[in-house]
Enzyme design. Structure first.
Site, PDB file in Angstrom:
ATOM      1  N   GLY A 169      13.923  71.310  19.406  1.00 40.73           N
ATOM      2  CA  GLY A 169      15.128  71.630  20.174  1.00 40.73           C
ATOM      3  C   GLY A 169      16.348  71.554  19.272  1.00 40.73           C
ATOM      4  N   GLY A 170      17.475  71.233  19.892  1.00 35.63           N
ATOM      5  CA  GLY A 170      18.727  71.159  19.134  1.00 35.63           C
ATOM      6  C   GLY A 170      18.697  70.099  18.055  1.00 35.63           C
ATOM      7  N   GLY A 403      23.681  95.580 -10.936  1.00 32.91           N
ATOM      8  CA  GLY A 403      24.517  94.583 -10.267  1.00 32.91           C
ATOM      9  C   GLY A 403      24.002  93.180 -10.507  1.00 32.91           C
ATOM     10  N   ALA A 404      22.707  93.073 -10.716  1.00 34.53           N
ATOM     11  CA  ALA A 404      22.118  91.742 -10.921  1.00 34.53           C
ATOM     12  C   ALA A 404      22.658  91.101 -12.200  1.00 34.53           C
ATOM     13  CB  ALA A 404      20.599  91.845 -10.959  1.00 34.53           C
TER      14      ALA A 404
HETATM   15  C1  HXC Z   1      12.285  60.239  26.552  1.00 36.70           C
HETATM   16  C2  HXC Z   1      10.322  60.487  25.417  1.00 36.70           C
HETATM   17  C3  HXC Z   1      10.749  61.726  24.925  1.00 36.70           C
HETATM   18  C4  HXC Z   1      12.037  62.199  25.315  1.00 36.70           C
HETATM   19  C5  HXC Z   1       8.791  61.334  24.139  1.00 36.70           C
HETATM   20  N1  HXC Z   1       9.110  60.284  24.930  1.00 36.70           N
HETATM   21  N2  HXC Z   1       9.779  62.240  24.151  1.00 36.70           N
HETATM   22  N3  HXC Z   1      11.094  59.762  26.227  1.00 36.70           N
HETATM   23  N4  HXC Z   1      12.762  61.423  26.124  1.00 36.70           N
HETATM   24  N5  HXC Z   1      12.509  63.332  24.873  1.00 36.70           N
HETATM   25  C6  HXC Z   1       8.306  59.109  25.161  1.00 36.70           C
HETATM   26  C7  HXC Z   1       7.085  59.374  26.013  1.00 36.70           C
HETATM   27  O1  HXC Z   1       7.428  59.249  27.380  1.00 36.70           O
HETATM   28  C8  HXC Z   1       6.158  58.240  25.572  1.00 36.70           C
HETATM   29  O2  HXC Z   1       6.584  57.050  26.173  1.00 36.70           O
HETATM   30  C9  HXC Z   1       6.464  58.119  24.103  1.00 36.70           C
HETATM   31  O3  HXC Z   1       7.757  58.704  23.913  1.00 36.70           O
HETATM   32  C10 HXC Z   1       5.495  58.850  23.230  1.00 36.70           C
HETATM   33  O4  HXC Z   1       5.352  60.165  23.724  1.00 36.70           O
HETATM   34  P1  HXC Z   1       3.934  60.862  23.872  1.00 36.70           P
HETATM   35  O5  HXC Z   1       4.147  62.095  24.651  1.00 36.70           O
HETATM   36  O6  HXC Z   1       2.941  59.865  24.373  1.00 36.70           O
HETATM   37  O7  HXC Z   1       3.596  61.159  22.348  1.00 36.70           O
HETATM   38  P2  HXC Z   1       2.871  62.400  21.727  1.00 36.70           P
HETATM   39  O8  HXC Z   1       1.634  62.717  22.500  1.00 36.70           O
HETATM   40  O9  HXC Z   1       2.736  62.111  20.278  1.00 36.70           O
HETATM   41  O10 HXC Z   1       3.872  63.635  21.920  1.00 36.70           O
HETATM   42  C11 HXC Z   1       5.113  63.638  21.275  1.00 36.70           C
HETATM   43  C12 HXC Z   1       5.975  64.778  21.825  1.00 36.70           C
HETATM   44  C13 HXC Z   1       6.062  64.687  23.359  1.00 36.70           C
HETATM   45  C14 HXC Z   1       5.346  66.112  21.410  1.00 36.70           C
HETATM   46  C15 HXC Z   1       7.341  64.655  21.137  1.00 36.70           C
HETATM   47  O11 HXC Z   1       6.387  63.346  23.715  1.00 36.70           O
HETATM   48  C16 HXC Z   1       7.074  65.601  23.915  1.00 36.70           C
HETATM   49  O12 HXC Z   1       6.844  66.793  24.088  1.00 36.70           O
HETATM   50  N6  HXC Z   1       8.258  65.049  24.300  1.00 36.70           N
HETATM   51  C17 HXC Z   1       9.309  65.798  24.883  1.00 36.70           C
HETATM   52  C18 HXC Z   1       9.987  66.638  23.872  1.00 36.70           C
HETATM   53  C19 HXC Z   1      11.165  67.330  24.439  1.00 36.70           C
HETATM   54  O13 HXC Z   1      11.018  68.264  25.244  1.00 36.70           O
HETATM   55  N7  HXC Z   1      12.366  66.839  24.109  1.00 36.70           N
HETATM   56  C20 HXC Z   1      13.569  67.420  24.520  1.00 36.70           C
HETATM   57  C21 HXC Z   1      13.828  68.580  23.607  1.00 36.70           C
HETATM   58  S1  HXC Z   1      15.324  69.353  23.994  1.00 36.70           S
HETATM   59  P3  HXC Z   1       5.600  55.803  26.398  1.00 36.70           P
HETATM   60  O14 HXC Z   1       6.406  54.843  27.191  1.00 36.70           O
HETATM   61  O15 HXC Z   1       4.430  56.349  27.138  1.00 36.70           O
HETATM   62  O16 HXC Z   1       5.243  55.303  25.046  1.00 36.70           O
HETATM   63  C22 HXC Z   1      16.366  68.595  22.969  1.00 36.70           C
HETATM   64  C23 HXC Z   1      17.717  69.121  23.098  1.00 36.70           C
HETATM   65  C24 HXC Z   1      18.572  68.576  22.022  1.00 36.70           C
HETATM   66  O17 HXC Z   1      16.067  67.730  22.242  1.00 36.70           O
HETATM   67  C25 HXC Z   1      19.811  69.387  22.050  1.00 36.70           C
HETATM   68  C26 HXC Z   1      20.766  68.945  21.033  1.00 36.70           C
HETATM   69  C27 HXC Z   1      21.915  69.860  20.979  1.00 36.70           C
END
Ligand code: HXC
Length: 513
Positions: A169-170, A403-404
């Protein structure tokens, strides 16, 4: 008092535990170190001083008030690498997936502010699930606060980003705003939208590794500068790059002591093939010219027709930009131009002198290149060299066409010294093409057009495929024996070490982005 001391010890212990044993084990099982282990590997022993270890989030949404971890999923502080001060943040995937929200972001911003005020590099160890979903918009605000600081710090202190897990993401934009990205093969990935979103929107089936793994960003997108074998290798790359770069834009890179002795490199006299169309490896030229084993290549597997990287020349840190005749004849294309330009700008921002080694047949022709903007992308390299005020030296080993020739750090755009080997060919274009254009009618009306063409090609080559026309006009300062090149460069870099150039007063330039 004893109770209070105990209470503090308990809190410190809790903050060091991260997300607990189970999650630490899961992290290790994936072949990853924990956030704290990474800091231990990277910094000098016992040099780490933590800041904000007791920070917690303030959110109460979705039961987060019951899920508080001291430190809030990121370890921040300062320490030393080879005795030099660095500021560091290390995201802890075992705590809420290393996700970023208000408190987590504030901690990172705090050390970025300290790094700016105190003039030392910022190192980010990224391993995060992205914006903390439960905290909503404050996460987005937190990212933007970091992006804003990344931009302000750009060109002031070096910023290095290691990607050691997810970065999606961002979140990708903070590393993208920094100077160098170091990814770990197989355990890290970066993308704006993941495989599921890609499938929904474009119907493409792709794995996370294919979409945004280290190899992908090294070979296809050029987003990463290093694709490292494992985490230790990644951390070692971070240590290594610091050897070549200064603490901030007002300092010079570290210069190791060097006594000149016999600097002749006779192997260079034989390195250019007799046939001007035969390739040779420019990296062999580089390693003959620089201090033994000092080349630290950047973006090794991307746009390989240009080679960029740091090296030492008689102990001095320099940046090298070299055409690679062994890949696409060393031609300049869109990707090579952008790769070169970005590297030149980093070196210029941080007072690292530039050595250009030139063997370039020109810009790559074709619809693909034109439609992908070779004009504005080639202009980036031209702009970057023209604007650079660090000492700049060019060695033309063979071709410098069209040009290079101008773009590759010619004297006309501000290079300090330009050398050419006797094998140099400095001309508007290659003899074959030139003969075809200027002797078109003569060739067409000849009894034997092929023979006539060859004759005219030879005539043009004899007149222009050499360095002496350019030397006669002072465009080349000296035509040198290849074996003398290292000695000439050592002396020329010493001669230009106090170079000062003032650019015209302006708000900022407008590089053709
Ligand atoms: C809160 C999160 C989290 C998140 C993971 N966790 N991502 N908690 N916010 N974004 C937590 C899970 O609930 C879990 O908690 C622990 O972290 C580990 O995650 P798992 O899913 O068990 O791990 P894994 O299987 O290795 O997968 C990792 C992952 C997946 C691929 C990153 O967790 C995932 O898809 N997370 C969401 C990613 C996402 O969509 N993020 C937002 C992107 S948008 P527990 O308590 O069970 O240990 C963004 C916008 C930013 O970031 C913009 C900026 C301008």
């Amino acid at each position: 008092m004893n109770d209070k001391l105990k209470d503090l010890s308990t809190k410190i212990k809790a903050s060091r535990k991260g997300g607990g044993e189970e999650r630490i084990e899961a992290q290790h099982k994936k072949g990853k170190l924990t956030a704290r282990e990474r800091i231990e590997v990277l910094l000098d022993e016992n040099s780490f001083e933590e800041i904000g270890g007791l920070v917690t989030h303030r959110s109460t949404n979705f039961g987060l008030d019951k899920t508080k971890f001291l430190g809030d999923g990121v370890i921040t502080g300062y320490g030393t690498i080879n005795k030099r001060l660095v500021y560091i943040y290390s995201q802890d995937f075992t705590v809420l997936g290393g996700s970023l929200a208000e408190a987590h972001a504030q901690k990172i911003c705090n050390i970025m502010d300290l790094a700016m005020k105190n003039g030392a590099p910022i190192i980010g160890l990224n391993d995060s699930g992205g914006a903390r979903i439960q905290e909503g918009v404050v996460s987005l605000g937190g990212y933007a606060d970091i992006f804003f600081r990344n931009t302000k710090a750009s060109g002031v202190v070096p910023q290095l980003s290691a990607i050691l897990g997810p970065c999606a993401g961002g979140a990708v934009y903070s590393p993208a705003l920094t100077d160098f990205i170091f990814m770990t093969k197989n355990t890290s990935y970066m993308f704006v939208t993941g495989p599921n979103v890609v499938k929904t929107v474009t119907n493409e089936e792709v794995t996370a590794e294919e979409l945004g793994g280290a190899e992908t960003h090294m070979t296809k997108s050029g987003v990463t500068h290093f694709a490292c074998e494992n985490e230790i290798d990644t951390l070692n790359h971070l240590k290594k790059i610091l050897e070549y770069i200064p603490q901030n834009c007002e300092e010079l890179p570290y210069h190791t002591a060097y006594e000149m002795s016999n600097e002749n490199r006779y192997e260079l006299d034989q390195i250019i093939p007799e046939n001007p169309n035969q390739p040779y490896d420019i990296k062999a030229v580089i390693s003959s010219l620089i201090d033994v084993d000092s080349f630290f290549e950047v973006q090794q597997d991307y746009a390989e027709n240009i080679v960029v990287g740091f090296a030492r020349m008689a102990g001095r840190s320099i940046g090298i930009v070299a055409n690679q005749p062994a890949v696409l004849a060393g031609v300049l294309d869109v990707n090579a131009s952008v790769k070169g330009a970005r590297f030149v700008r980093f070196c210029d921002a941080f007072n690292i002198p530039l050595l250009v080694i030139e063997d370039v047949p020109g810009f790559l022709p074709g619809t693909d290149q034109e439609w992908n903007g070779i004009i504005s992308n080639g202009a980036k390299l031209l702009f970057a060299f023209s604007e650079a005020t660090v000492p700049r030296i060019t060695v033309i080993t063979r071709k410098a066409y069209g040009g290079a020739y101008d773009v590759m750090n010619s004297k006309h755009i501000g290079a300090d010294m330009n050398y050419a080997w006797p094998s140099a060919e400095i001309a508007v274009m290659g003899a074959k093409g030139a003969a075809e254009i200027i002797f078109k009618r003569e060739i067409a009306s000849a009894k034997n057009p092929k023979k006539k063409w060859e004759e005219k090609e030879k005539e043009y080559a004899e007149l222009f495929a050499n360095p002496y026309n350019a030397a006669a006009r002072g465009y080349i300062d000296e035509v040198i024996f290849p074996h003398k090149t290292r000695e000439k460069l050592i002396k020329a870099f010493k001669m230009t070490e106090n170079k000062k150039v003032d650019l015209p007063k302006k708000k900022h330039s407008n590089i053709p982005l």
